[in-house]
Structure formats: structure tokens, C-alpha cells
Design a protein around this motif. Structure first.
Motif, PDB file in Angstrom:
ATOM      1  N   SER A   1       0.738  -1.241  -0.071  1.00  0.00           N
ATOM      2  CA  SER A   1      -0.023   0.148   0.039  1.00  0.00           C
ATOM      3  C   SER A   1       0.904   1.202   0.047  1.00  0.00           C
ATOM      4  O   SER A   1       0.219   2.328  -0.405  1.00  0.00           O
ATOM      5  CB  SER A   1      -0.894  -0.033   1.039  1.00  0.00           C
ATOM      6  N   GLY A   2       2.175   1.188   0.370  1.00  0.00           N
ATOM      7  CA  GLY A   2       3.111   2.299   0.326  1.00  0.00           C
ATOM      8  C   GLY A   2       4.466   1.996   0.188  1.00  0.00           C
ATOM      9  O   GLY A   2       4.616   0.925   0.852  1.00  0.00           O
TER      10      GLY A   2
ATOM     11  N   ALA B   1       1.196   5.358   2.011  1.00  0.00           N
ATOM     12  CA  ALA B   1       0.017   4.395   2.166  1.00  0.00           C
ATOM     13  C   ALA B   1      -1.096   5.154   3.086  1.00  0.00           C
ATOM     14  O   ALA B   1      -2.053   4.762   3.099  1.00  0.00           O
ATOM     15  CB  ALA B   1       0.621   3.293   3.055  1.00  0.00           C
TER      16      ALA B   1
ATOM     17  N   HIS C   1      -1.981  -4.086   8.732  1.00  0.00           N
ATOM     18  CA  HIS C   1      -1.176  -3.186   8.055  1.00  0.00           C
ATOM     19  C   HIS C   1       0.240  -3.468   8.835  1.00  0.00           C
ATOM     20  O   HIS C   1       0.421  -3.668  10.035  1.00  0.00           O
ATOM     21  CB  HIS C   1      -1.191  -1.751   8.328  1.00  0.00           C
TER      22      HIS C   1
ATOM     23  N   VAL D   1       4.619  -0.627   3.113  1.00  0.00           N
ATOM     24  CA  VAL D   1       3.648  -1.086   4.190  1.00  0.00           C
ATOM     25  C   VAL D   1       2.784  -2.092   3.310  1.00  0.00           C
ATOM     26  O   VAL D   1       2.489  -2.156   2.095  1.00  0.00           O
ATOM     27  CB  VAL D   1       2.657   0.227   4.300  1.00  0.00           C
TER      28      VAL D   1
ATOM     29  N   SER E   1      -0.728  -4.285   3.448  1.00  0.00           N
ATOM     30  CA  SER E   1      -2.009  -4.067   3.908  1.00  0.00           C
ATOM     31  C   SER E   1      -2.853  -5.072   3.438  1.00  0.00           C
ATOM     32  O   SER E   1      -2.589  -5.765   2.326  1.00  0.00           O
ATOM     33  CB  SER E   1      -2.272  -2.841   3.659  1.00  0.00           C
TER      34      SER E   1
END
Ligand code: COA
Length: 330
Positions: A7-8, A67, A134, A168, A170
Motif C-alpha cells: 500500500s506504500g 500508504a 497493516h 507497508v 496491507s
């Protein structure tokens, strides 16, 4: 079905650029030799007093921001490094404190160059099981303080650099994210790429004599590492591709651990994959061990190389020997 997706991403490299000519001023080497054998033109070294957690922090902050999450949202820290700040405790705990995370788990993993892919496999399992939503996964290294930059260490000294990458991981209910991970090791080759001391089997763990004889430096049997790497990288990439019923043509981008450009070129030749589909930044950063894949990933996301729906293979090989791959649908 719950899957894990990235996610990031974020990365950080120290400001200090060390060129091949800079190293040639310290040891008997040359820009020509290093470029031809490794593809490396420069690498980054930390300033005195900067440790692995220090370089991890900006990378982790960037990944959290990308994220749209804060430290409060993270359920677990996984910290992959072969150069922890201390023998004890792990760097994950230091990161937990320095960044102000809640009292969540902090897990260091020591799988050298394969650390990020191993870490991804752990994050993937926790998320698929529904345990966490996460997870912060970091790959960070300060190699420069463990390199013999004299003539005696020139084969290893020119290869490694410092840096950090973070992602990250998730949970999603969509049909995307980590499709599979594949882990391997063959410990009989442990001494082909290793640091002998400090060692728990010695008392004291490191002595003046050890230091005088250079046993604390990273040592490598370059030819053996090369021979195994050019077999394991393609094997591991194909394992991820076939496990998902795909062919090499279905993969948008391969992100290999940045061991050496010659190894990457050999992988491209063996798999008949054009070099443009294999991410490379080794010319700028050298081999940053567990940090190399997340740095590449962050670059490929930020420059738009990776788009939604693309299939990406992460693949690593290194000290242990360990090797690993992952197939991700972006
Ligand atoms: N500059 C100049 N000469 C060097 C040198 C340097 N930095 N390092 C080694 N040499 C010399 C050697 O001493 C040797 O000299 P000699 O023939 O007089 O004994 C000569 O270069 C050739 O050494 P060799 O070890 O046979 O070179 P190589 O072609 O195998 O290349 C590596 C060396 C390290 C570049 C290569 O083995 C390699 O890429 N290995 C894999 C490394 C790797 O990817 N590690 C990370 C894994 S995660």
C-alpha cells in the motif's frame, strides 16, 4: 479471501556519494575494473555515527505517508537487515521506539540479501490469516562500516553500499497483491559470504587479534557466489512464474536483488527477458543487501514503471546461501 498488497513504498540513501575513483584512492582498483565486473559506478556511505535504524527511519516515514497511514495504524514491524545496529536488541525495537509506534511486535529477520522477500512472505501469512491489517516491512543496511577498504578487501569493498527501503503491506479483499512467495536456503555455503566475528562460539566474541587479522570484515568467495547466483536467480523467478500458471512474457517487471549487473545480464540472457524488464539501479547504489529490493520497488512505483494490474516478480539471492522470490499482482 484476504490478500496482502503493497500500500506504500519509500526509500532513503545517505547523501555521501562514493565513486569508483574515490575507492581507487584507497585501494588498488580502478573505475574500469569495477564497472566492467559489477556495473557499479558509485554507492552511498553513511556519515560517522549513523546506524541502520537511522537510515531506516526516513524510508519508513515515506512508506507510511504513501500508504496514507500513521504509526498508530501499523500492527507489526518486520525489519530485515544483515547489519543490525547491535547484536542485541534487534533494530525493529529501536525503530519502534524512535518512530513512536504503539507497543506492537517488532521482528528482526537476518536473511541477508533475501531478507526483504522473506519478510514479505511473513507479512503475507499474517495478513492472509487475518491476524494483522497493516505491517511495516523495512530492509535497511549500513555495510560501509564492515568493509575492508584496503587492497586486501578490494573484491568485497567495491560492491556494497548503504541504504534503506520500506513498504507497508496491507490487507485487501480484492483479487490482487502477493500471489505467492518461495523461500530457500543451503547453509553448507555459509562461509562463502560471511563475517566471522563477533561470534557466540568465541569468548570474547571478538578479540583484538580478530580485529588485527581482519576477521570482522565481510568476506566473499566471489566466483562461488557468482556461480550459484546465476543459477538460483533464474530458477527462483521461474518458480514464481510457474506456480501462478504464467510465462515470463506475462511479467511486467522483475526486481532482482542488486547483486551485480553481470549477474542480472546473465539472468536476462538465460530467461530470454529484455533487460528493460529487469529493474537495475546498481550503477548508483551498489549492492545494498536487504535494502536493494525495496529501494528498487519504491523507484519503480514512483517513476510509474509499475501500474495497477501489472505482475511483478521480486527475486533475491545472497549469503547463507539463501534465495527467494515473490509474485505480486499490482
Ligand atoms: N579491483 C581490481 N582488481 C580486483 C579487485 C578490485 N576491486 N578485486 C579483485 N581483483 C583482482 C583479483 O585479485 C584477481 O587478481 P589476480 O588474477 O591477480 O589474482 C582478479 O581481479 C580477478 O579476480 P576474480 O576473483 O577472478 O574476479 P572475478 O572475475 O570473479 O570478479 C567479482 C570478481 C567479485 C566481481 C565476481 O566474482 C562477482 O561478481 N561475484 C559475485 C559477487 C556478488 O554478486 N556478491 C553479492 C552477492 S549478494
Amino acid at each position: 479471501m484476504t490478500r496482502a498488497y503493497v500500500s506504500g513504498t519509500g526509500y532513503y540513501v545517505p547523501e555521501r556519494v562514493v565513486t569508483n575513483d574515490d575507492l581507487a584512492a584507497l585501494m588498488d582498483t580502478s573505475d574500469e575494473w569495477i564497472t566492467e565486473r559489477t556495473g557499479i559506478k558509485e554507492r552511498r556511505y553513511v556519515a560517522d555515527g549513523v546506524g541502520t535504524t537511522d537510515v531506516a527511519i526516513p524510508a519508513a516515514e515515506q512508506a507510511l505517508e504513501a500508504a496514507s497511514l500513521t504509526v498508530q495504524d501499523i500492527d507489526l514491524i518486520i525489519f530485515a537487515t544483515s547489519t543490525p545496529d547491535y547484536m542485541a536488541p534487534g533494530s525493529g525495537c529501536l525503530l519502534q521506539d524512535r518512530m513512536g509506534f504503539p507497543e506492537i511486535g517488532a521482528l528482526d529477520i537476518r536473511v541477508q540479501c533475501s531478507g526483504f522477500v522473506y519478510g514479505l512472505s511473513i507479512a503475507d501469512q499474517y495478513i492472509r490469516a487475518g491476524t494483522f491489517r497493516h505491517i511495516l516491512l523495512v530492509g535497511a543496511e549500513v555495510q560501509s562500516t564492515g568493509l575492508d577498504l584496503s587492497d586486501a578487501g578490494r573484491d568485497v569493498g567495491v560492491i556494497f553500499g548503504d541504504g534503506a527501503g520500506a513498504a507497508v503491506i496491507s490487507a485487501t479483499e480484492e483479487e490482487r497483491g502477493v500471489l505467492s512467495t518461495h523461500l530457500h536456503s543451503e547453509g553448507k555455503h555459509a562461509k562463502e559470504l560471511w563475517s566471522e566475528v563477533p561470534a557466540s562460539g568465541r569468548n570474547p566474541r571478538i578479540s583484538v587479534e580478530d580485529v588485527n587479522e581482519g576477521r570482522h570484515w565481510l568476506k566473499m568467495n566471489g566466483r562461488e557466489v557468482f556461480r550459484h547466483a546465476v543459477t538460483r536467480f533464474p530458477e527462483s523467478i521461474m518458480e514464481a512464474i510457474t506456480a501462478n500458471g504464467m510465462t515470463a512474457k506475462d511479467v511486467k517487471l522483475i526486481i532482482p536483488h542488486q547483486a551485480n549487473l553481470r549477474i542480472t545480464m546473465e539472468v536476462a540472457r538465460r530467461l530470454k527477458v529484455p533487460l528493460e524488464r529487469i529493474h537495475s539501479n546498481i550503477d548508483r547504489y551498489g549492492n545494498t543487501t536487504a535494502a536493494s529490493i525495496p529501494i528498487c520497488l519504491a523507484e519503480a512505483v514512483s517513476d510509474g514503471t509499475i501500474q495497477a494490474g501489472d505482475h511483478v516478480v521480486l527475486v533475491a539471492f545472497g549469503s547463507g546461501f539463501t534465495w527467494a522470490s515473490a509474485m505480486i499482482k499490482w
